[in-house]
Design a protein around this motif. Structure first.
Motif, mmCIF file in Angstrom:
data_model
loop_
_atom_site.group_PDB
_atom_site.id
_atom_site.type_symbol
_atom_site.label_atom_id
_atom_site.label_comp_id
_atom_site.label_asym_id
_atom_site.label_seq_id
_atom_site.Cartn_x
_atom_site.Cartn_y
_atom_site.Cartn_z
ATOM 1 N N HIS A 167 0.886 -0.808 -0.038
ATOM 2 C CA HIS A 167 0.041 0.251 0.303
ATOM 3 C C HIS A 167 1.224 1.294 -0.068
ATOM 4 O O HIS A 167 1.490 1.597 0.976
ATOM 5 C CB HIS A 167 -0.888 -0.130 1.542
ATOM 6 N N ALA A 168 1.107 1.862 -1.121
ATOM 7 C CA ALA A 168 2.094 2.743 -1.401
ATOM 8 C C ALA A 168 0.878 3.654 -0.877
ATOM 9 O O ALA A 168 -0.168 3.901 -1.561
ATOM 10 C CB ALA A 168 2.506 2.619 -2.781
ATOM 11 N N ALA B 212 5.311 6.192 -5.071
ATOM 12 C CA ALA B 212 4.085 5.813 -5.937
ATOM 13 C C ALA B 212 5.009 4.765 -6.521
ATOM 14 O O ALA B 212 4.397 4.475 -7.605
ATOM 15 C CB ALA B 212 3.356 7.064 -6.829
ATOM 16 N N LEU B 213 6.218 4.931 -7.541
ATOM 17 C CA LEU B 213 6.987 3.503 -7.990
ATOM 18 C C LEU B 213 7.029 2.284 -6.914
ATOM 19 O O LEU B 213 7.636 2.131 -7.978
ATOM 20 C CB LEU B 213 8.168 4.248 -8.426
ATOM 21 N N LEU C 159 -2.921 2.828 -4.318
ATOM 22 C CA LEU C 159 -2.202 3.674 -4.531
ATOM 23 C C LEU C 159 -3.017 4.474 -4.170
ATOM 24 O O LEU C 159 -3.595 4.093 -4.712
ATOM 25 C CB LEU C 159 -1.189 3.915 -5.323
ATOM 26 N N THR C 160 -2.678 4.759 -3.020
ATOM 27 C CA THR C 160 -3.721 5.914 -2.341
ATOM 28 C C THR C 160 -3.425 7.479 -2.490
ATOM 29 O O THR C 160 -1.796 8.084 -2.629
ATOM 30 C CB THR C 160 -4.149 5.905 -0.530
ATOM 31 N N VAL D 184 0.067 4.653 -12.623
ATOM 32 C CA VAL D 184 -0.441 3.301 -14.208
ATOM 33 C C VAL D 184 -0.074 1.774 -13.899
ATOM 34 O O VAL D 184 -0.881 0.773 -14.432
ATOM 35 C CB VAL D 184 0.873 3.670 -15.499
ATOM 36 N N TYR D 185 1.015 1.624 -12.720
ATOM 37 C CA TYR D 185 1.388 0.882 -12.278
ATOM 38 C C TYR D 185 0.958 -0.127 -11.431
ATOM 39 O O TYR D 185 0.668 -1.429 -11.244
ATOM 40 C CB TYR D 185 2.875 0.179 -12.266
ATOM 41 N N ALA D 186 -0.183 0.296 -9.889
ATOM 42 C CA ALA D 186 -1.084 -0.011 -9.185
ATOM 43 C C ALA D 186 -1.566 -0.872 -9.082
ATOM 44 O O ALA D 186 -2.680 -0.522 -10.781
ATOM 45 C CB ALA D 186 -1.413 0.635 -8.310
#
Length: 471
Positions: free
Chosen positions: A137-138, A144-145, A161-162, A206-208
């Motif tokens: 959980h970022a 974020a990366l 990602l929050t 994009v990646y989460a």
């Protein structure tokens, strides 16, 4: 369920804004449901406040990012905390993001690329040989990366990602791609590229596996051009795919005026003499004139988003009607100076303390009659929740979390546009309520009866974690 919670602030050790409060409260609220471990950069304040730190792993250098050690510790009440130890990156004066003059550190790409890369390694079980995560959980652009580094490593580990504030995106020159060891192939419109710059936040979008933000209203707002900061198309696509969820923040149980030790006098709903005692104490602390008029509090980061200029614009009318204004916070130097200048012009009616102090904030909520929140946008907002619990009726712009947590005319006042005219409408309604002791009593009781417990948000996150893991 093992969850790695990656953040750059945690109230126990370091706080700049609301992220610190959330990062302290949410992992605690989740403890009954999951093995949640927090990862923080090893700022001076963090390292200094930890009693016992055990080194459990080491990250080798990567691209321009130096090697670092990973320490494991716990808060006083047992929340597991990992600390990324790299003195050359994190042990600096100023705040987590910039120097003492408020300028961003020029190597923030390396500082937070290192955090994200190490978080991915930890989550995959490569740093602490006794622990690996089921989900990461970022939080916000600085972390974020993490989902991107997981993807680049070939890991199939789910991530959330929050977005606490979309306006802060972590934008850097294209050369940062090399500096943080990101693959060249990731720099394109469907990857990290944002108008020929590298965007940390976009990488996470994009990646989460799944995106969350801190209110359902803000989750809708950020899919529009007005609030989407140029990312609305991507966010709309994720929302349409049911991969964007709004979960309103809570506040911790210490925000209760009946038990709060920092107040001049504890009080509960109906004990308006107790609230008045806090108001009188507040006036003395800020050097204001003795008055029976209302106090308007402002506890906020002093930045354009928060509508500080709107407060300055209506200050004369508030004073003319018999009100006083008390402000605390820090932020943009120009706004800090404008508030100090306003205090110098009217020291009897405007009190200003630059800098954030939790005890002072609590005393302002306890002693004020109204809390000013003319934010241009507000993903969630915590001050309006604190204010209601302490019987200070918020006057807020009808946006984001403010729209969800203030019941207009019952627990506070909402106004429709972030303009002087609209804001003044809310202020005048507040004065009208103040003149009617019966209405003021009813609104204060309704506000103080509100519950903003973390129990419901924690249940929502827990359910989302399980769903994301099972996909």
């Amino acid at each position: 369920m093992k969850v790695l919670f990656v953040t750059t602030e945690m109230d126990d050790f370091v706080r700049v804004g609301g992220l610190g409060a959330v990062s302290a409260a949410l992992p605690r609220a989740l403890r009954a449901r999951a093995d949640v471990r927090v990862l923080l950069p090893g700022y001076h304040d963090v390292v200094e406040r930890i009693i016992h730190l055990e080194i459990v792993g080491e990250c080798p250098p990567k691209a321009d990012m130096p090697g670092c050690k990973l320490g494991r510790a716990a808060t006083a009440d047992g929340v597991p905390v990992y600390v990324l130890l790299c003195p050359q990156l994190y042990e600096r004066p100023g705040n987590p993001y910039g120097d003492e003059q408020g300028n961003d550190w020029p190597d923030n790409d390396i500082r937070f690329g290192r955090l994200a890369s190490a978080a991915a390694e930890l989550a995959m079980g490569r740093l602490d040989r006794n622990w690996a995560a089921d989900l990461v959980h970022a939080n916000d652009w600085q972390a974020a990366l993490v989902p991107a580094y997981l993807a680049w490593s070939g890991a199939r580990l789910p991530s959330i990602l929050t977005i606490h504030n979309l306006a802060y995106q972590g934008l850097f020159a294209r050369d940062s791609l090399r500096r943080i060891g990101a693959p060249e192939s990731s720099f394109h419109i469907d990857g990290l590229e944002f108008y020929d710059k590298l965007s940390f936040l976009k990488g996470g979008l994009v990646y989460a596996s799944h995106l969350t933000t801190v209110s359902a209203t803000y989750a809708r707002e950020i899919t529009t051009q007005e609030f989407g900061c140029g990312l609305e198309g991507l966010l709309r696509a994720r929302s349409d795919a049911k991969q964007l969820t709004g979960i309103l923040n809570g506040i911790d149980e210490s925000w209760d005026p009946r038990i709060c030790a920092q107040l001049a006098q504890p009080f509960g709903a109906g004990d308006w003499e107790g609230k008045r005692a806090n108001a009188d104490n507040l006036r003395r602390q800020f050097g204001l004139a003795v008055s029976r008029g209302p106090i308007f509090g402002l506890v906020a980061r002093l930045v354009h988003q928060k509508g500080i200029d709107l407060v300055l614009s209506v200050a004369d009318e508030i004073i003319q009607y018999g009100g006083q204004i008390i402000v605390t916070g820090s932020g943009e130097p120009a706004l800090e100076q404008a508030l100090v200048d306003a205090h110098r012009r009217r020291p009897d009616a405007i009190g200003v303390k630059i800098g954030f102090d939790d005890a002072r904030a609590r005393r302002i909520f306890a002693g004020s009659d109204f809390t000013l929140m003319p934010s241009r946008f507000e993903p969630c907002g915590l001050s309006q929740m604190y204010a209601q619990r302490f019987g200070s009726l918020p006057i807020g712009h009808q946006t984001g979390g403010l729209a969800e947590t203030i019941t207009d005319g019952e627990t506070g006042f909402l106004f429709s546009k972030p303009s002087i005219e609209s804001f003044l409408g809310g202020v005048r309604r507040a004065f009208s309520a103040f003149m009617s002791s019966e209405r003021l009593d009813s609104m204060r009781r309704s506000a103080m009866a509100r519950s903003f417990s973390w129990e419901l948000p924690a249940a929502c996150y827990s359910a989302l974690y399980r769903k994301t893991i099972s996909v």
